[in-house]
Write a protein that holds these residues in place. Sequence first.
Motif, mmCIF file in Angstrom:
data_model
loop_
_atom_site.group_PDB
_atom_site.id
_atom_site.type_symbol
_atom_site.label_atom_id
_atom_site.label_comp_id
_atom_site.label_asym_id
_atom_site.label_seq_id
_atom_site.Cartn_x
_atom_site.Cartn_y
_atom_site.Cartn_z
ATOM 1 N N UNK A 184 0.839 -1.209 0.000
ATOM 2 C CA UNK A 184 0.000 0.000 0.000
ATOM 3 C C UNK A 184 0.875 1.261 0.000
ATOM 4 N N UNK A 185 1.971 1.232 0.766
ATOM 5 C CA UNK A 185 2.901 2.374 0.775
ATOM 6 C C UNK A 185 3.542 2.545 -0.600
ATOM 7 N N UNK A 186 3.831 1.429 -1.243
ATOM 8 C CA UNK A 186 4.410 1.494 -2.605
ATOM 9 C C UNK A 186 3.398 2.097 -3.568
ATOM 10 N N UNK A 187 2.115 1.767 -3.398
ATOM 11 C CA UNK A 187 1.062 2.341 -4.239
ATOM 12 C C UNK A 187 0.998 3.857 -4.048
ATOM 13 N N UNK A 188 1.064 4.309 -2.804
ATOM 14 C CA UNK A 188 1.042 5.751 -2.530
ATOM 15 C C UNK A 188 2.262 6.424 -3.165
ATOM 16 N N UNK A 189 3.390 5.730 -3.155
ATOM 17 C CA UNK A 189 4.594 6.248 -3.809
ATOM 18 C C UNK A 189 4.355 6.401 -5.316
ATOM 19 N N UNK A 190 3.679 5.447 -5.912
ATOM 20 C CA UNK A 190 3.355 5.516 -7.348
ATOM 21 C C UNK A 190 2.503 6.749 -7.637
ATOM 22 N N UNK A 191 1.509 6.984 -6.809
ATOM 23 C CA UNK A 191 0.648 8.149 -7.020
ATOM 24 C C UNK A 191 1.452 9.445 -6.937
ATOM 25 N N UNK A 192 2.384 9.507 -5.991
ATOM 26 C CA UNK A 192 3.229 10.688 -5.856
ATOM 27 C C UNK A 192 4.168 10.823 -7.061
ATOM 28 N N UNK A 193 4.776 9.720 -7.480
ATOM 29 C CA UNK A 193 5.666 9.756 -8.646
ATOM 30 C C UNK A 193 4.910 10.180 -9.906
ATOM 31 N N UNK A 194 3.678 9.720 -10.031
ATOM 32 C CA UNK A 194 2.871 10.084 -11.197
ATOM 33 C C UNK A 194 2.584 11.592 -11.196
ATOM 34 N N UNK A 195 2.306 12.149 -10.018
ATOM 35 C CA UNK A 195 2.092 13.611 -9.927
ATOM 36 C C UNK A 195 3.367 14.365 -10.308
ATOM 37 N N UNK A 196 4.496 13.891 -9.805
ATOM 38 C CA UNK A 196 5.776 14.528 -10.135
ATOM 39 C C UNK A 196 6.056 14.452 -11.631
ATOM 40 N N UNK A 197 5.783 13.290 -12.223
ATOM 41 C CA UNK A 197 6.017 13.122 -13.659
ATOM 42 C C UNK A 197 5.118 14.055 -14.463
#
Length: 159
Positions: A93-106
């Motif tokens: 779940x923490x990795x999923x939240x990281x994905x959402x953050x990375x997607x925003x940054x991208x």
Amino acid sequence: MNKPGPADIQRIALLIEAEAIQLKEFLALLEREEGLLVGGDTDGLLALTHDKTDRYRQLQRLHDDRALVLGRLGLPNNAQSVRSLLASLPRILARWEEILDLARQAQQRNDLNGKLITERMQHNQAALSVLLSAADHPQLYDASGQSRPTGSGRILGSA
């Protein structure tokens, strides 16, 4: 919603792990692209475009695979579905939240790069306009750098 089995959860976890890795690499490409845009390195940009397109396609495949698994479970392909599915797996779940953050940054970096490209195109268009308007005027110097008359006077022998 169909009850997810261990294979479904494992598949989602693997897809999330792969997507996080791919997003980090995509973000690094966007950062590199920004540097090339600022530096005006068009050759580097051309080479980077291929890598960026490949990475985007890989991300799209991972997204599509996740959508298929969620669809088989009767869940929509959105962040909330993934959160509810992974509620008992805090590390994933923490990795999923990281994905959402990375997607925003991208997305933010991609928007910035788009603005840099627009500015570069406007600069190039302005330079091209100057060159084209200069082509309409006679040259003031010859190939050896000597001044040349502009021909603004009367042609000899004319009335």
